[in-house]
Design a protein around this motif. Sequence first.
Motif, PDB file in Angstrom:
ATOM      1  N   SER A   1      11.799  -3.786  -1.414  1.00  0.00           N
ATOM      2  CA  SER A   1      12.504  -2.667  -2.037  1.00  0.00           C
ATOM      3  C   SER A   1      11.523  -1.569  -2.412  1.00  0.00           C
ATOM      4  N   ALA A   2      12.036  -0.329  -2.462  1.00  0.00           N
ATOM      5  CA  ALA A   2      11.243   0.817  -2.908  1.00  0.00           C
ATOM      6  C   ALA A   2      12.182   1.787  -3.605  1.00  0.00           C
ATOM      7  N   THR A   3      11.817   2.185  -4.810  1.00  0.00           N
ATOM      8  CA  THR A   3      12.660   3.123  -5.560  1.00  0.00           C
ATOM      9  C   THR A   3      11.825   4.275  -6.092  1.00  0.00           C
TER      10      THR A   3
ATOM     11  N   GLU B   1       4.626  20.071  -2.090  1.00  0.00           N
ATOM     12  CA  GLU B   1       5.474  18.964  -1.622  1.00  0.00           C
ATOM     13  C   GLU B   1       4.617  17.766  -1.213  1.00  0.00           C
ATOM     14  N   ARG B   2       5.149  16.560  -1.480  1.00  0.00           N
ATOM     15  CA  ARG B   2       4.429  15.332  -1.112  1.00  0.00           C
ATOM     16  C   ARG B   2       5.304  14.469  -0.201  1.00  0.00           C
ATOM     17  N   THR B   3       4.660  13.757   0.703  1.00  0.00           N
ATOM     18  CA  THR B   3       5.354  12.792   1.563  1.00  0.00           C
ATOM     19  C   THR B   3       4.887  11.389   1.182  1.00  0.00           C
ATOM     20  N   ILE B   4       5.829  10.571   0.743  1.00  0.00           N
ATOM     21  CA  ILE B   4       5.496   9.218   0.268  1.00  0.00           C
ATOM     22  C   ILE B   4       5.634   8.217   1.418  1.00  0.00           C
TER      23      ILE B   4
ATOM     24  N   LYS C   1       0.847  -1.192   0.000  1.00  0.00           N
ATOM     25  CA  LYS C   1       0.000   0.000   0.000  1.00  0.00           C
ATOM     26  C   LYS C   1       0.884   1.245   0.000  1.00  0.00           C
ATOM     27  N   ILE C   2       0.493   2.233  -0.803  1.00  0.00           N
ATOM     28  CA  ILE C   2       1.220   3.502  -0.810  1.00  0.00           C
ATOM     29  C   ILE C   2       0.242   4.629  -0.511  1.00  0.00           C
ATOM     30  N   SER C   3       0.753   5.673   0.091  1.00  0.00           N
ATOM     31  CA  SER C   3      -0.067   6.849   0.377  1.00  0.00           C
ATOM     32  C   SER C   3       0.776   8.099   0.163  1.00  0.00           C
ATOM     33  N   GLY C   4       0.098   9.199  -0.020  1.00  0.00           N
ATOM     34  CA  GLY C   4       0.789  10.469  -0.254  1.00  0.00           C
ATOM     35  C   GLY C   4       0.838  10.850  -1.712  1.00  0.00           C
ATOM     36  N   VAL C   5       0.825   9.839  -2.582  1.00  0.00           N
ATOM     37  CA  VAL C   5       0.800  10.090  -4.028  1.00  0.00           C
ATOM     38  C   VAL C   5      -0.102   9.058  -4.690  1.00  0.00           C
ATOM     39  N   LYS C   6      -0.648   9.458  -5.853  1.00  0.00           N
ATOM     40  CA  LYS C   6      -1.478   8.552  -6.640  1.00  0.00           C
ATOM     41  C   LYS C   6      -1.024   8.576  -8.089  1.00  0.00           C
ATOM     42  N   ASN C   7      -1.237   7.462  -8.740  1.00  0.00           N
ATOM     43  CA  ASN C   7      -0.805   7.324 -10.130  1.00  0.00           C
ATOM     44  C   ASN C   7      -1.534   8.318 -11.037  1.00  0.00           C
ATOM     45  N   GLY C   8      -0.736   9.034 -11.860  1.00  0.00           N
ATOM     46  CA  GLY C   8      -1.299   9.936 -12.858  1.00  0.00           C
ATOM     47  C   GLY C   8      -1.701  11.309 -12.357  1.00  0.00           C
ATOM     48  N   VAL C   9      -1.432  11.614 -11.095  1.00  0.00           N
ATOM     49  CA  VAL C   9      -1.865  12.894 -10.517  1.00  0.00           C
ATOM     50  C   VAL C   9      -0.734  13.926 -10.586  1.00  0.00           C
ATOM     51  N   ILE C  10      -1.103  15.181 -10.854  1.00  0.00           N
ATOM     52  CA  ILE C  10      -0.158  16.307 -10.845  1.00  0.00           C
ATOM     53  C   ILE C  10      -0.366  17.089  -9.549  1.00  0.00           C
ATOM     54  N   TYR C  11       0.715  17.244  -8.785  1.00  0.00           N
ATOM     55  CA  TYR C  11       0.628  17.939  -7.504  1.00  0.00           C
ATOM     56  C   TYR C  11       1.298  19.311  -7.596  1.00  0.00           C
ATOM     57  N   LYS C  12       0.778  20.266  -6.832  1.00  0.00           N
ATOM     58  CA  LYS C  12       1.301  21.634  -6.843  1.00  0.00           C
ATOM     59  C   LYS C  12       2.033  21.975  -5.553  1.00  0.00           C
TER      60      LYS C  12
ATOM     61  N   GLY D   1       8.218   7.598   4.163  1.00  0.00           N
ATOM     62  CA  GLY D   1       8.321   8.930   4.758  1.00  0.00           C
ATOM     63  C   GLY D   1       9.136   9.889   3.908  1.00  0.00           C
ATOM     64  N   LYS D   2       9.544   9.453   2.730  1.00  0.00           N
ATOM     65  CA  LYS D   2      10.342  10.281   1.826  1.00  0.00           C
ATOM     66  C   LYS D   2       9.540  11.506   1.373  1.00  0.00           C
ATOM     67  N   LYS D   3      10.158  12.708   1.488  1.00  0.00           N
ATOM     68  CA  LYS D   3       9.523  13.949   1.054  1.00  0.00           C
ATOM     69  C   LYS D   3      10.032  14.320  -0.340  1.00  0.00           C
ATOM     70  N   VAL D   4       9.125  14.734  -1.196  1.00  0.00           N
ATOM     71  CA  VAL D   4       9.473  15.124  -2.566  1.00  0.00           C
ATOM     72  C   VAL D   4       8.912  16.521  -2.812  1.00  0.00           C
TER      73      VAL D   4
END
Length: 369
Positions: free
Chosen positions: A328-330, A315-318, A302-313, A339-342
């Motif tokens: 593994s996660a890349t 910062e996101r936390t994955i 399960k992933i949260s913080g981002v969704k496939n195909g979405v454009i964000y305006k 908890g990676k911030k982008v």
Amino acid sequence: MKKVLNLLLAVIMAVTLTGCFGANMQIQMKSDGSGVMSYSYMIDSGVNKYIMSDPELKKELSGLTDFKQTKEMYDDCYYVCYTKEVPFSSPKELKKILTDSRTFNELFSPGSIEEDKEDTDKENEGLFSYVDIGADHLQAVYSSVNSSYQEIDDYNDYVNDNDFMDYQAMENSIFMRINITFDKEITYTNGSLSADKKTASWKIKLSEYYDTLLQASTSGKDVFAKDTKVPDIYPVKDGKYYPGYISILVTDNFGVKSVTCNGKKVPADYTVFKDGKYVIEAEDYFGNKAKKTFYIDMQSPKISGVKNGVIYKSERTIRFSDKYGIKSATLNGKTIKTGKKVSKNGKYKLVVKDRAGNTTRATFTIKKK
């Protein structure tokens, strides 16, 4: 599987009657290693009468025309027995009869010969998977026939059309009786011993989950081969995670005595379908034990913080998680932790894989003003 019992099962299914059915093997071993082996099909007398009155059903027994017909009372059931005797000149010749299906069928199950010839790739699995026999001893592994009904073409239709029948009860009423008689008194056996101590006997039900080890000797236990090899639990590996159902097969060179899955008794060939942790434990007749722990995980991470195909305006936390752990996660090919911030503008590809190989992917874009 054993065609000798498949014949009985086919008759039961055709007649849709309950009753007792079985087979009886008798080995008379002489001191020089020669002897006589007899094999009997034992059919409940009431069902046999019904079969004989119906021309179509009677064909099921057409291959037994050269068998001697007798009657016997056994375990409170009255049987019609179809018996044939075959001499053997040596333990080696007898061993081939017991372990090679084509040899056995040519002698005792003539209706199966043509079928065996057509299937040239089929293994010649006999009644016994292992036999060590001599003038003074028998050590053999009788292979389980718990799944014999699966070889009968009409089984699925039969069950659907006759769901009132308790199939398990029918399995319990079908048995294999094995007897061996020596010239001298038997000093050790794991079977039942006759009053004169010269005959050892075993009764095995069709519903038995596991192989059966037979031992009888006129010269003590030391004559038997010893075994230190643990059972093989195939194909799972200890500690491994699997993304789908697994069919497990437990085998042993001297026979499987017991198998459990998470502490519950199961057959030696067993399939697990649900997510979870599984512990398979197996033991053979010599006390050798094997154990394997594995996991089935059919759920993707399960992933949260981002969704496939979405454009964000912004910062996101994955974040990502999995019940049985992340392998593994890349993010754009570089390893990350939950908890990676982008925050930088750009297009991102997230790939998260769990220990079973299930993968969740998400491609997203950050486009801040």
